[in-house]
Design a protein around this motif. Structure first.
Motif, PDB file in Angstrom:
ATOM      1  N   TYR A 125     -13.020   7.790 -12.304  1.00 30.18           N
ATOM      2  CA  TYR A 125     -12.750   8.792 -11.272  1.00 30.18           C
ATOM      3  C   TYR A 125     -12.750  10.225 -11.786  1.00 30.18           C
ATOM      4  N   LEU A 137      -5.540  -2.117   6.507  1.00 31.94           N
ATOM      5  CA  LEU A 137      -6.635  -3.077   6.557  1.00 31.94           C
ATOM      6  C   LEU A 137      -6.172  -4.436   7.058  1.00 31.94           C
ATOM      7  N   LEU A 197      -3.331  -5.813  -2.919  1.00 38.22           N
ATOM      8  CA  LEU A 197      -3.866  -5.452  -1.615  1.00 38.22           C
ATOM      9  C   LEU A 197      -5.036  -4.490  -1.800  1.00 38.22           C
ATOM     10  N   ASN A 198      -5.946  -4.487  -0.828  1.00 38.32           N
ATOM     11  CA  ASN A 198      -7.103  -3.587  -0.885  1.00 38.32           C
ATOM     12  C   ASN A 198      -7.952  -3.836  -2.120  1.00 38.32           C
ATOM     13  N   ARG A 211      -5.151  11.097  -3.547  1.00 35.39           N
ATOM     14  CA  ARG A 211      -5.141   9.658  -3.748  1.00 35.39           C
ATOM     15  C   ARG A 211      -5.871   9.188  -4.991  1.00 35.39           C
ATOM     16  N   LEU A 212      -6.941   9.847  -5.353  1.00 40.02           N
ATOM     17  CA  LEU A 212      -7.708   9.400  -6.514  1.00 40.02           C
ATOM     18  C   LEU A 212      -6.891   9.495  -7.789  1.00 40.02           C
ATOM     19  N   ILE A 220      -7.749   1.849   4.678  1.00 48.86           N
ATOM     20  CA  ILE A 220      -6.992   1.792   3.428  1.00 48.86           C
ATOM     21  C   ILE A 220      -5.577   1.307   3.649  1.00 48.86           C
ATOM     22  N   ASP A 221      -4.862   1.988   4.531  1.00 46.74           N
ATOM     23  CA  ASP A 221      -3.445   1.680   4.692  1.00 46.74           C
ATOM     24  C   ASP A 221      -3.173   0.519   5.636  1.00 46.74           C
ATOM     25  N   SER A 238     -18.920   1.751  -2.539  1.00 45.71           N
ATOM     26  CA  SER A 238     -18.005   0.697  -2.115  1.00 45.71           C
ATOM     27  C   SER A 238     -16.561   1.073  -2.390  1.00 45.71           C
ATOM     28  N   ASP A 239     -16.376   2.088  -3.209  1.00 46.31           N
ATOM     29  CA  ASP A 239     -15.016   2.504  -3.530  1.00 46.31           C
ATOM     30  C   ASP A 239     -14.547   3.496  -2.482  1.00 46.31           C
ATOM     31  N   ILE A 240     -13.655   3.038  -1.640  1.00 48.90           N
ATOM     32  CA  ILE A 240     -13.306   3.852  -0.487  1.00 48.90           C
ATOM     33  C   ILE A 240     -12.514   5.093  -0.855  1.00 48.90           C
ATOM     34  N   SER A 241     -11.869   5.079  -1.995  1.00 52.56           N
ATOM     35  CA  SER A 241     -11.118   6.284  -2.341  1.00 52.56           C
ATOM     36  C   SER A 241     -12.042   7.426  -2.707  1.00 52.56           C
ATOM     37  N   THR A 270      -0.730   5.913   1.856  1.00 51.67           N
ATOM     38  CA  THR A 270      -1.554   6.694   0.933  1.00 51.67           C
ATOM     39  C   THR A 270      -2.130   7.897   1.654  1.00 51.67           C
ATOM     40  N   VAL A 319       0.836  -1.201   0.000  1.00 51.45           N
ATOM     41  CA  VAL A 319       0.000   0.000   0.000  1.00 51.45           C
ATOM     42  C   VAL A 319       0.869   1.249   0.000  1.00 51.45           C
ATOM     43  N   LYS A 361     -11.464  -2.482  -2.148  1.00 49.07           N
ATOM     44  CA  LYS A 361     -11.676  -1.115  -1.675  1.00 49.07           C
ATOM     45  C   LYS A 361     -11.745  -0.072  -2.778  1.00 49.07           C
ATOM     46  N   GLY A 362     -11.581  -0.513  -4.016  1.00 42.75           N
ATOM     47  CA  GLY A 362     -11.615   0.487  -5.074  1.00 42.75           C
ATOM     48  C   GLY A 362     -10.263   0.647  -5.729  1.00 42.75           C
ATOM     49  N   TYR A 363     -10.283   1.002  -7.000  1.00 44.26           N
ATOM     50  CA  TYR A 363      -9.061   1.003  -7.794  1.00 44.26           C
ATOM     51  C   TYR A 363      -7.995   1.952  -7.311  1.00 44.26           C
ATOM     52  N   ALA A 364      -8.419   3.077  -6.762  1.00 42.98           N
ATOM     53  CA  ALA A 364      -7.406   4.076  -6.414  1.00 42.98           C
ATOM     54  C   ALA A 364      -6.503   3.616  -5.289  1.00 42.98           C
ATOM     55  N   VAL A 365      -6.996   2.723  -4.436  1.00 44.71           N
ATOM     56  CA  VAL A 365      -6.159   2.315  -3.314  1.00 44.71           C
ATOM     57  C   VAL A 365      -5.625   0.902  -3.473  1.00 44.71           C
TER      58      VAL A 365
END
Lengths: 609, 479
Positions: free
Chosen positions: A538, B183, A79-80, A430-431, B180-181, B439-442, A424, A49, A83-87
């Motif tokens: 995004y 998890l 990882l993640n 971040r996006l 995020i960082d 659902s997209d946390i960013s 991050t 990350v 949680k979405g592509y950006a992270v």
């Protein structure tokens, strides 16, 4: 006479040397004998990350880390993922030996890099150049990049056993202070720790949770096919500590050098030893341990999460309480190492020591932790040393566009009181700063290098294809009756642009776009499709965030005359002290300095300084 | 044209200079030293001691300007950090102006812009922004309450409420970053729980501040009592009675009052503006029409609303607004009413206009401000020309109690804060939806960053370092 001498052949060192060699300069790496280049003394993995993004940035700028990691990769993971592509971040477990050998191979092939395996004893300045005395020779160089990592006055602790060195089985270099008496170091020494290494045959894997290598994960390096796997893939395993484990650790507080006063150095709060965890969280006994293989042919397994400096017999004792490790054998005990660290506020954006021109610092010597952080700094230092020789100014990455930029600015703006690692969370963008669009973000920076290698052609192509296809998906519309939907069983409410189609929450943008291009008969590389789909998703949010940021950061790029500020009557004494110490060059940097009052910012903002 | 970085010496009269007073204070700031006094003050400037009062005379060439008392405050130990000279002069308006002009024309001073002394205090970090705002409130307060608010801002009480908001915001931001960082360190369900809990705490602390900001600030700093009614309903009479002198013109002719009339009235140490308005009716007279619109507009925003009703001539349809907002109904011309049922039927009509609740017809009925809305309306039966002392004072009591009730909720009066709080609430309401559905946390994180910028307008900039510090200090993470 060398143009640039790099002292230390670790991750920072090889990046610095390699990029500098691309400018046709005469480069040397001096490293201690018996140590391979780019070895991995701690966690045998690259990426993660915040760090996967750095590796991709290095790759897009023409560095080595991504290429070597792909070559030596034995387990690939994202990882993640949910949680979405950006992270999302890519993390590769590496075979340590293969990694180091391949690094050595790549560097040896470069004609204008000379590898010297000698111990440096003294460095002095002669007019504008440097004189380096090693234990067997004397060298001259115009610039020096110091990337010695944890070797400066490195002192290792395993319980009561103390030895000197930057890591097991190596000598330590003597303190930098004795080489340059005027170089400022941070008052506190830093520490880092590493867990014991276990015999891979002594572990009962049936009792542990398996984590296999993911074939879907893309490689780092642009020239590699995303699905390419060079080596046979291995799995990692998840184990857990329990009450018995923690009891033993807590009972032995007096034996822990970290807690009985033998080590006064500062460790990172985000990378605590198991002792840290035991004493700070007395109620928590269930800690995760990731058992990671160190190589296809190595006997050792790396248990991530239990770094320690307790005596070896205690280490053995608490390890055996862990389910699956009851019969485990320790091949190398864990240890903590304390070392000297440079005060990075003395460095410029190019990582040059401001009071001694021609001297650069990169890597863990600057108080960072992690191979990726070191590599990123090495790259920056290497480019800037070269630029300086070629009179090309300063090479600086913006913190709005890269994690490397965030890291450098954070480092030079504040004195660190603990080891610095990228998260991050450190970036406000971040996006936008993602793995998939590294080539887009780095393209204009790479252009500034003025080189003509395969990465340059790749970046150019990537960027132009991206924008062409982006126009295509924005301007082309699709209707519910289109063939495409019948084939893929998707229901569409009304006619819309491709861009909008990809934003529908019920669809996976990457898969949908891939299928769409196939449908059109277009052959688009996987990396391009991914980057396009994610950027599209995004775009609206990024524009919105930029709008807000713009209002706040209009002032950030305003350059300052720090000398005048330091004499201003409108600024408080404490703020002036800080300004004198850190010498900020822009308003954005001034903002970052700890302890600067809002009134000072207001005064500077309204002034003409 | 701005004075943000000006260092000119400035001068202004710090006391009100609208009418003659015994003493006025002229303040000079930003001069380098006292040497400019050499040829115009009777004492040797070198002998002037800081923070001591010196008596002497000011003269211009051979003309004496005035005898004055002079106090010197040497920077940085002064109100705004610069050198300050305060001259106590005789408070004749012309005298003050002459002295100020003297310094402007001969001694290189210039007239200060409004607020410039305080601005310099801010610039020299003698005061922070909230304190300046508090000062503004202090100087402009019409009531003890506002005075207190001003004081509490100067001493930072509001600031601690904001600090609470700040802490909750950081915790929520931290829990986002955590998921995020870090998890892998805390696990999916734990991170989800923390996100929800921290958001709820954040929303709660914002909501309590938001509720405090709902009170219309104008109403508490300079509250209006507005009289409205059909023509000839007895407004002006009533106005004069409350005021205790004949300010408004009273006559039998409809449309006597065309413009509105505003006077100050003191009730329980609180200063209100009492406003008499034009009678509401349909008219073709253009000027009267303007006056009527004005009346309705003033009534709408005023603190205490009184509707006066002449039972013999009441046209309820002329009043189209929400009757729930009216605080008090006063029936006038009592002496002319023979038929009680007329009054009760009017009360019926009024009841039917209410959206909720019943009406209290009792003179001594309970008065309780529920939210910030009107009190239960009260009806008064009044004699036309001569309300008794008791009747006047009961109305005054009504007004006072509404004011006290409102003040007890500790509303927030600073306009800037009110605006920011309302904006944050809007953003948080939208954000809550995003948090639940996205659902997209960013994306969630990006939205929260935008809210963060607004929050920082109240409490200062929140840096990534602080969020990380919060995480490390309070959560068990790391391999």
């Amino acid at each position: 006479m060398f143009d640039i001498v790099v002292i230390g052949g670790g991750h920072a060192g090889i990046e610095a040397a390699y990029i500098a060699s691309q400018f046709n300069l005469n480069i040397a790496i001096i490293t201690l004998p018996n140590i391979g280049l780019a070895s991995a003394p701690c966690n045998p993995s690259v990426g993660g990350v915040g760090k996967g993004q750095v590796v991709r940035e290095i790759d897009a700028l023409g560095g080595l880390t991504g290429k070597i990691a792909d070559f030596a990769g034995i387990q690939f993971r994202t990882l993640n993922e949910s949680k979405g592509y950006a992270v999302q971040s890519t993390r590769i477990q590496i075979d340590k030996e293969v990694y180091s050998e391949y690094a050595e191979e790549l560097i040896s092939k470069v004609e204008n890099i000379t590898i010297l395996k000698e111990k440096v004893e003294n460095i002095s300045k002669l007019d504008d150049n440097f004189v380096i005395k090693t234990d067997c020779s004397t060298w001259n160089s115009k610039k020096i990049i110091v990337t010695v990592g944890t070797f400066l006055n490195g002192k290792m602790h395993t319980g009561k056993d103390i030895s000197y060195g930057g890591r097991i089985e190596s000598e330590s270099s003597s303190s930098l202070s004795s080489i340059f008496t005027d170089i400022k170091t941070v008052a506190a020494r830093f520490k880092t720790g590493t867990p014991a290494r276990l015999d891979k045959d002594s572990i009962d894997y049936s009792k542990l949770e398996i984590q296999e290598s993911d074939a879907q994960v893309s490689t780092f390096h642009f020239e590699n096919d995303p699905a390419k796997r060079n080596l046979r893939q291995l799995s990692c395993y998840l184990a857990r500590t329990n009450e018995k484990t923690l009891d033993i650790i807590r009972e032995n507080k007096h034996n822990s050098p970290m807690f009985n006063g033998s080590i006064k150095a500062v460790g990172a709060r985000y990378c605590p030893s198991i002792e840290d965890k035991a004493y700070r969280y007395p109620d928590k006994n269930d800690h995760h341990i990731f058992i990671e293989p160190e190589g296809l042919n190595t006997q050792t397994m790396y248990p991530s999460g239990i770094s320690t400096s307790l005596p070896s017999d205690i280490q053995a004792k608490f390890m055996k309480t862990i389910n699956g490790l009851d019969q485990c054998k320790i091949l190398v005990p864990g240890y903590a190492v304390e070392y000297d660290v440079i005060d990075t506020t003395c460095l410029s954006y190019g990582l040059e020591y401001k009071d001694m021109k021609g001297l650069y610092f990169a890597g863990q010597i600057n108080g960072t932790s992690g191979y990726e952080e070191a590599s990123g700094q090495g790259l920056i230092a290497g480019i800037n040393a070269s630029f300086s020789l070629l009179n090309k100014g300063v090479f600086k990455l913006s913190r709005e566009e890269s994690y490397i930029g965030v890291m450098i600015e954070d480092l030079i703006s504040n004195t660190r009181d603990e080891p610095y690692r990228l998260f991050t969370a450190r970036s406000e963008n971040r996006l936008f700063i993602r793995e998939d669009n590294a080539n887009l973000r780095m393209h204009s920076y790479r252009l500034k290098l003025g080189l003509n290698k395969s990465i340059d052609a790749y970046n150019k192509q990537f960027v132009s294809t991206h924008f062409e296809l982006m126009s295509l998906i924005l301007e082309n519309f699709i209707s519910p009756t289109d063939e495409f939907f019948k084939k893929h069983n998707i229901k569409l409410a009304r006619r819309m642009s491709i861009s909008e189609l990809l934003k529908q929450t019920s669809l996976d943008p990457i898969m949908t776009l891939t299928e769409f291009f196939e449908h059109l008969g277009l052959h688009v590389p996987r990396r391009t499709v991914e980057s396009l789909a994610i950027s599209n998703k995004y775009k609206g949010y990024i524009d919105k965030a930029n709008e807000h940021n713009r209002k706040l950061s209009k002032l950030d790029n305003k350059s300052l005359n720090w000398q005048e500020l330091a004499c201003s009557e409108n600024i408080s004494f404490e703020c002036k002290q800080r300004i004198e110490k850190i010498k900020p060059e822009t308003f954005g940097q001034l903002k970052l300095i700890e302890g600067i009052r809002p009134a000072t910012l207001a005064a500077v903002a309204g002034s003409n300084l | 044209m701005n004075f943000f970085d000006s260092e000119d010496p400035i001068i202004a009269c710090s006391t009100s200079n609208i009418s003659n007073a015994a003493i006025s204070i002229v303040r000079l700031s930003g001069f380098h030293d006292l040497s400019f006094l050499e040829d115009c003050f009777s004492l040797d400037y070198k002998s002037i001691k800081a923070r001591f009062a010196h008596y002497g005379s000011l003269h211009s060439k051979s003309n004496k300007l005035d005898d004055i008392v002079l106090t010197y405050f040497k920077g940085p130990n002064s109100y705004n950090g610069e050198n300050i000279l305060e001259l106590s002069v005789h408070g004749n308006v012309l005298n003050v102006n002459r002295i100020i002009n003297f310094f402007i024309n001969n001694k290189n001073f210039r007239r200060a812009y409004p607020g410039e002394f305080s601005y310099r205090a801010l610039r020299n970090k003698k005061l922070n922004v909230s304190q300046v705002e508090g000062l503004d409130l202090l100087l402009n307060a019409n009531s003890n309450f506002a005075l207190e608010q001003g004081n509490s801002l100067l001493s930072g009480e509001l600031k601690s409420s904001y600090n609470n908001l700040y802490k909750n915001f950081i915790n929520h931001k931290s829990s986002l970053e955590l998921s995020i960082d870090f998890l892998e360190d805390i696990g999916e369900s734990e991170s989800h729980r923390q996100l929800k809990d921290s958001f709820n705490s954040l929303y709660e602390s914002l909501l309590s501040l938001y509720n405090r900001s709902l009170a219309n600030s104008c109403n508490l700093v300079a509250p209006d009592i507005c009289l409205l009614g059909n023509p000839n309903s007895g407004k002006s009479t009533f106005f004069n009675s409350l005021l205790k002198f004949d300010r408004a013109i009273v006559s039998n002719i409809q449309g006597t009052t065309r413009d509105f009339i505003k006077e100050n009235i003191l009730i329980n140490e609180v200063r209100y503006s009492l406003i008499d308005t034009a009678g509401i009716r349909n008219t073709s007279d253009e000027i009267e029409h303007i006056g009527i619109n004005k009346a309705l507009s003033i009534f709408k925003d005023s603190f205490f609303k009184i509707l006066l009703i002449n039972p013999l001539n009441f046209s309820i349809d002329d009043f189209k607004f929400d009757f729930n907002t009216i605080d008090c109904f006063v029936f006038t011309h009592r002496d002319l009413i023979k038929d009680e049922s007329l009054i009760s039927s009017i009360k019926q009509k009024i009841s039917s206009r209410f959206k909720s609740g019943s009406i209290e017809p009792d003179l001594d009925g309970p008065i309780g401000a529920k939210n910030f809305g009107p009190i239960e309306p009260v009806f008064f039966n009044l004699i036309a020309n001569d309300p008794s002392e008791e009747e006047i004072s009961s109305i005054e009591i009504l007004v006072s109690e509404k004011f006290v009730n409102l003040s007890n909720t500790k509303p927030i009066l600073i306009d800037r804060h009110v605006d920011v709080l309302r904006y944050i609430k809007l953003l948080l309401d939208d954000y809550r939806v995003v948090l639940d559905t996205e659902s997209d946390i960013s994306i969630i994180s990006s939205e929260l960053n935008i809210i963060g910028h607004c929050v920082s307008e109240l409490i200062g900039i929140i840096s990534p370092e602080e969020v990380l510090n919060n995480i490390f200090d309070n959560f068990c993470i790391g391999k």
